[in-house]
Structures are given as structure tokens and as C-alpha cells.
Design an enzyme around this catalytic site. Structure first.
Site, PDB file in Angstrom:
ATOM      1  N   ASP A  16       0.858  -1.184   0.000  1.00 31.99           N
ATOM      2  CA  ASP A  16       0.000   0.000   0.000  1.00 31.99           C
ATOM      3  C   ASP A  16       0.898   1.239   0.000  1.00 31.99           C
ATOM      4  OD1 ASP A  16      -1.600   2.144   0.794  1.00 31.99           O
ATOM      5  OD2 ASP A  16      -2.777   0.926   2.198  1.00 31.99           O
ATOM      6  N   ILE A  17       0.713   2.106  -0.961  1.00 30.96           N
ATOM      7  CA  ILE A  17       1.599   3.276  -1.104  1.00 30.96           C
ATOM      8  C   ILE A  17       1.538   4.206   0.114  1.00 30.96           C
ATOM      9  CG2 ILE A  17      -0.046   4.811  -2.318  1.00 30.96           C
ATOM     10  CD1 ILE A  17       2.345   5.466  -4.249  1.00 30.96           C
ATOM     11  N   ASN A  30      -8.063  11.860 -10.837  1.00 31.14           N
ATOM     12  CA  ASN A  30      -8.773  12.203 -12.077  1.00 31.14           C
ATOM     13  C   ASN A  30      -8.766  13.713 -12.206  1.00 31.14           C
ATOM     14  OD1 ASN A  30     -11.265  13.312 -10.810  1.00 31.14           O
ATOM     15  ND2 ASN A  30     -11.449  11.198 -10.091  1.00 31.14           N
ATOM     16  N   VAL A  39      -6.452   3.883  -5.577  1.00 31.65           N
ATOM     17  CA  VAL A  39      -5.407   4.516  -4.775  1.00 31.65           C
ATOM     18  C   VAL A  39      -5.820   5.950  -4.393  1.00 31.65           C
ATOM     19  CG1 VAL A  39      -3.994   5.309  -6.728  1.00 31.65           C
ATOM     20  CG2 VAL A  39      -2.895   4.760  -4.575  1.00 31.65           C
ATOM     21  N   ASP A  40      -6.555   6.599  -5.254  1.00 40.71           N
ATOM     22  CA  ASP A  40      -7.059   7.953  -4.978  1.00 40.71           C
ATOM     23  C   ASP A  40      -7.938   7.945  -3.716  1.00 40.71           C
ATOM     24  OD1 ASP A  40      -7.574  10.632  -5.405  1.00 40.71           O
ATOM     25  OD2 ASP A  40      -8.942  10.335  -7.097  1.00 40.71           O
ATOM     26  N   THR A 133      -3.566   1.747 -14.345  1.00 43.18           N
ATOM     27  CA  THR A 133      -3.759   0.298 -14.554  1.00 43.18           C
ATOM     28  C   THR A 133      -4.968  -0.282 -13.809  1.00 43.18           C
ATOM     29  OG1 THR A 133      -2.324  -0.410 -12.733  1.00 43.18           O
ATOM     30  CG2 THR A 133      -1.270  -0.040 -14.861  1.00 43.18           C
ATOM     31  N   TYR A 136      -8.747   2.922 -15.025  1.00 44.25           N
ATOM     32  CA  TYR A 136      -8.479   3.446 -16.372  1.00 44.25           C
ATOM     33  C   TYR A 136      -8.015   2.379 -17.371  1.00 44.25           C
ATOM     34  CZ  TYR A 136      -9.152   8.339 -14.916  1.00 44.25           C
ATOM     35  OH  TYR A 136      -9.686   9.526 -14.486  1.00 44.25           O
TER      36      TYR A 136
HETATM   37  N1  AR6 Z   1      -1.496   1.666  -2.865  1.00 41.43           N
HETATM   38  C1  AR6 Z   1      -0.880   1.450  -4.059  1.00 41.43           C
HETATM   39  N2  AR6 Z   1      -1.556   1.118  -5.178  1.00 41.43           N
HETATM   40  C2  AR6 Z   1      -2.892   0.999  -5.086  1.00 41.43           C
HETATM   41  C3  AR6 Z   1      -3.609   1.210  -3.883  1.00 41.43           C
HETATM   42  C4  AR6 Z   1      -2.860   1.559  -2.740  1.00 41.43           C
HETATM   43  N3  AR6 Z   1      -3.415   1.800  -1.556  1.00 41.43           N
HETATM   44  N4  AR6 Z   1      -4.940   1.016  -4.147  1.00 41.43           N
HETATM   45  C5  AR6 Z   1      -5.039   0.670  -5.445  1.00 41.43           C
HETATM   46  N5  AR6 Z   1      -3.814   0.659  -6.014  1.00 41.43           N
HETATM   47  P1  AR6 Z   1      -6.603   3.116  -9.812  1.00 41.43           P
HETATM   48  P2  AR6 Z   1      -6.292   4.568 -12.345  1.00 41.43           P
HETATM   49  C6  AR6 Z   1      -3.407   0.344  -7.400  1.00 41.43           C
HETATM   50  O1  AR6 Z   1      -7.912   2.547 -10.239  1.00 41.43           O
HETATM   51  O2  AR6 Z   1      -6.381   3.308 -13.120  1.00 41.43           O
HETATM   52  C7  AR6 Z   1      -9.900   6.625  -9.324  1.00 41.43           C
HETATM   53  O3  AR6 Z   1     -11.274   6.544  -9.102  1.00 41.43           O
HETATM   54  C8  AR6 Z   1      -4.357  -0.468  -8.229  1.00 41.43           C
HETATM   55  O4  AR6 Z   1      -4.223  -1.838  -7.925  1.00 41.43           O
HETATM   56  O5  AR6 Z   1      -6.463   3.590  -8.429  1.00 41.43           O
HETATM   57  O6  AR6 Z   1      -5.213   5.543 -12.692  1.00 41.43           O
HETATM   58  C9  AR6 Z   1      -9.472   8.040  -9.671  1.00 41.43           C
HETATM   59  O7  AR6 Z   1     -10.241   9.017  -9.005  1.00 41.43           O
HETATM   60  C10 AR6 Z   1      -3.874  -0.148  -9.642  1.00 41.43           C
HETATM   61  O8  AR6 Z   1      -2.809  -1.016 -10.003  1.00 41.43           O
HETATM   62  O9  AR6 Z   1      -6.165   4.365 -10.770  1.00 41.43           O
HETATM   63  C11 AR6 Z   1      -9.681   8.093 -11.151  1.00 41.43           C
HETATM   64  O10 AR6 Z   1     -11.021   8.393 -11.480  1.00 41.43           O
HETATM   65  C12 AR6 Z   1      -3.313   1.265  -9.507  1.00 41.43           C
HETATM   66  O11 AR6 Z   1      -3.292   1.559  -8.119  1.00 41.43           O
HETATM   67  C13 AR6 Z   1      -9.353   6.695 -11.601  1.00 41.43           C
HETATM   68  O12 AR6 Z   1      -9.590   5.860 -10.472  1.00 41.43           O
HETATM   69  C14 AR6 Z   1      -4.123   2.311 -10.226  1.00 41.43           C
HETATM   70  O13 AR6 Z   1      -5.501   2.012 -10.100  1.00 41.43           O
HETATM   71  C15 AR6 Z   1      -7.903   6.552 -11.974  1.00 41.43           C
HETATM   72  O14 AR6 Z   1      -7.682   5.278 -12.492  1.00 41.43           O
END
Ligand code: AR6
Length: 187
Positions: A16-17, A30, A39-40, A133, A136
Site C-alpha cells: 500500500d503506497i 482524475n 489509490v485515490d 492500470t 483506467y
Molecule cells: N497503494 C498502491 N496502489 C494501489 C492502492 C494503494 N493503496 N490502491 C489501489 N492501487 P486506480 P487509475 C493500485 O484505479 O487506473 C480513481 O477513481 C491499483 O491496484 O487507483 O489511474 C481516480 O479518481 C492499480 O494497479 O487508478 C480516477 O477516477 C493502480 O493503483 C481513476 O480511479 C491504479 O488504479 C484513476 O484510475
């Protein structure tokens, strides 16, 4: 710079970051900067009100954050100096080569903008999630290749950033990064 020098500056982490020490963590946000899932969601939940307040201020002064760009806020309740919010591209299927190349360029830009903003704010140790990943839907292997190439290119040009941590939440991404970094002689 030789790959062995990069060995000391690029770290691969599974987890977890928000839990891994760094000066600054990057959020896969976003354009609205108002939070979301993935992660957001985790960063806004843990960071709390300060982050939302700063994001609102940025929206008031500059409007939304475009894809490939980055903004910086405080880190609220998390033990970092700052959070950098960048917006990766949505994968549009990549049916033709042109859209694929365009998406890759935007993803690279998101990493470079974040590194530039970290350097501008004198932040030497930065953690990245696997931008684009999740929600999106960017193909994980192409995203990893793009992320690693962008970071390597930046580190070879500037020696200010001391550490870049790729923090992979999912095992699949972790294994893809491990393979690519091993192939490059970085791991
Ligand atoms: N720590 C590290 N990585 C994480 C964590 C965490 N706590 N939680 C999830 N990930 P995503 P996107 C990984 O969907 O594709 C949001 O709603 C996850 O497994 O978070 O860029 C925003 O508001 C994946 O590999 O981001 C935007 O609307 C990676 O983080 C949209 O999602 C990115 O997944 C952005 O989509």
C-alpha cells in the site's frame, strides 16, 4: 548512467503506497481532483481534510488538472511532506497504433510531470503507484514498460531525485515490474 547506478535509486515494493516511507507519494487522480476509488480513495481517506482543501484551492485557481499534468498538496494525516496528484490516460482500447502511442505518451508525461514537480519542491524520495492500470484499464505490461522507461530517462538526466519507489498493490503488477527491472539489470 549505468544500470548498476540505477539499482540504488529504483526500488520495487509490494503493498500500500500510503504505508511505505517516502518524501512524497503520487496519486493516480482524475481531472476533477475531488477523489475517487482505488489509490485515490485510499490517499484521500488516509490524508483527510487537508488534501481535499488543497485540491479545492487548486481547482479554484487553475481549474481541473489535465491528463499528463501534476499538482501538489499537503499530505494531511499521512507521514509524507506532500502528495503529488497526476492524471493518467484512460485506455481507449488501443485498437490502432496512433491511439496506443498517444496513450503511452500521456502516461509517460504523467510520470515526468510528477518527477519534475517533486524536484521543483526539493523532494528527493518519491513513490509511484501503477498509474492508469486500475479503473483506467491501461494494459499492465505496457504501463509498466512506459513507467520504467520514463523514470530511467529522468534519473539519467537529473541526479536530484535519490529514490523512486514503484509501489505495486497487486501481485500481477509486482511480477511484471520485477521481470522488466531484472531484464534491465536494475533489480
Ligand atoms: N497503494 C498502491 N496502489 C494501489 C492502492 C494503494 N493503496 N490502491 C489501489 N492501487 P486506480 P487509475 C493500485 O484505479 O487506473 C480513481 O477513481 C491499483 O491496484 O487507483 O489511474 C481516480 O479518481 C492499480 O494497479 O487508478 C480516477 O477516477 C493502480 O493503483 C481513476 O480511479 C491504479 O488504479 C484513476 O484510475
Amino acid at each position: 548512467m549505468k544500470p548498476k547506478d540505477l539499482k540504488n535509486r529504483i526500488v520495487l515494493v509490494k503493498g500500500d503506497i500510503t504505508e511505505y516511507p517516502a518524501d512524497v507519494i503520487v496519486n493516480a487522480a482524475n481531472s476533477s481532483l475531488l477523489g475517487g476509488s482505488g489509490v485515490d480513495g485510499a490517499i484521500h481517506r488516509k490524508g483527510g481534510r487537508e488534501i481535499t482543501e488543497d485540491c479545492m484551492k487548486i481547482r479554484d485557481s487553475q481549474g481541473k488538472c489535465n491528463v499528463g499534468e501534476a499538482v501538489i498538496t499537503r499530505a494531511g494525516n499521512m507521514p509524507f511532506k506532500n502528495v503529488i496528484h497526476t492524471v493518467g490516460p484512460v485506455w481507449q482500447s488501443g485498437k490502432n497504433n496512433e491511439t496506443k502511442l498517444f496513450a503511452e505518451r500521456l502516461l509517460k508525461k504523467a510520470y515526468i510531470s510528477s518527477l519534475e514537480l517533486a524536484e521543483k519542491n526539493k523532494l528527493k524520495n518519491i513513490s509511484f503507484p501503477n498509474i492508469s492500470t486500475g479503473v483506467y484499464r491501461f494494459p499492465k505490461d505496457l504501463a509498466a514498460k512506459t513507467a520504467i522507461n520514463a523514470v530511467v530517462e529522468y534519473l539519467e538526466k537529473s541526479d536530484f531525485i535519490e529514490k523512486v519507489n514503484f509501489v505495486c498493490f497487486e501481485n500481477e503488477n509486482f511480477e511484471i515490474y520485477r521481470k522488466l527491472l531484472e531484464e534491465k539489470g536494475i533489480l
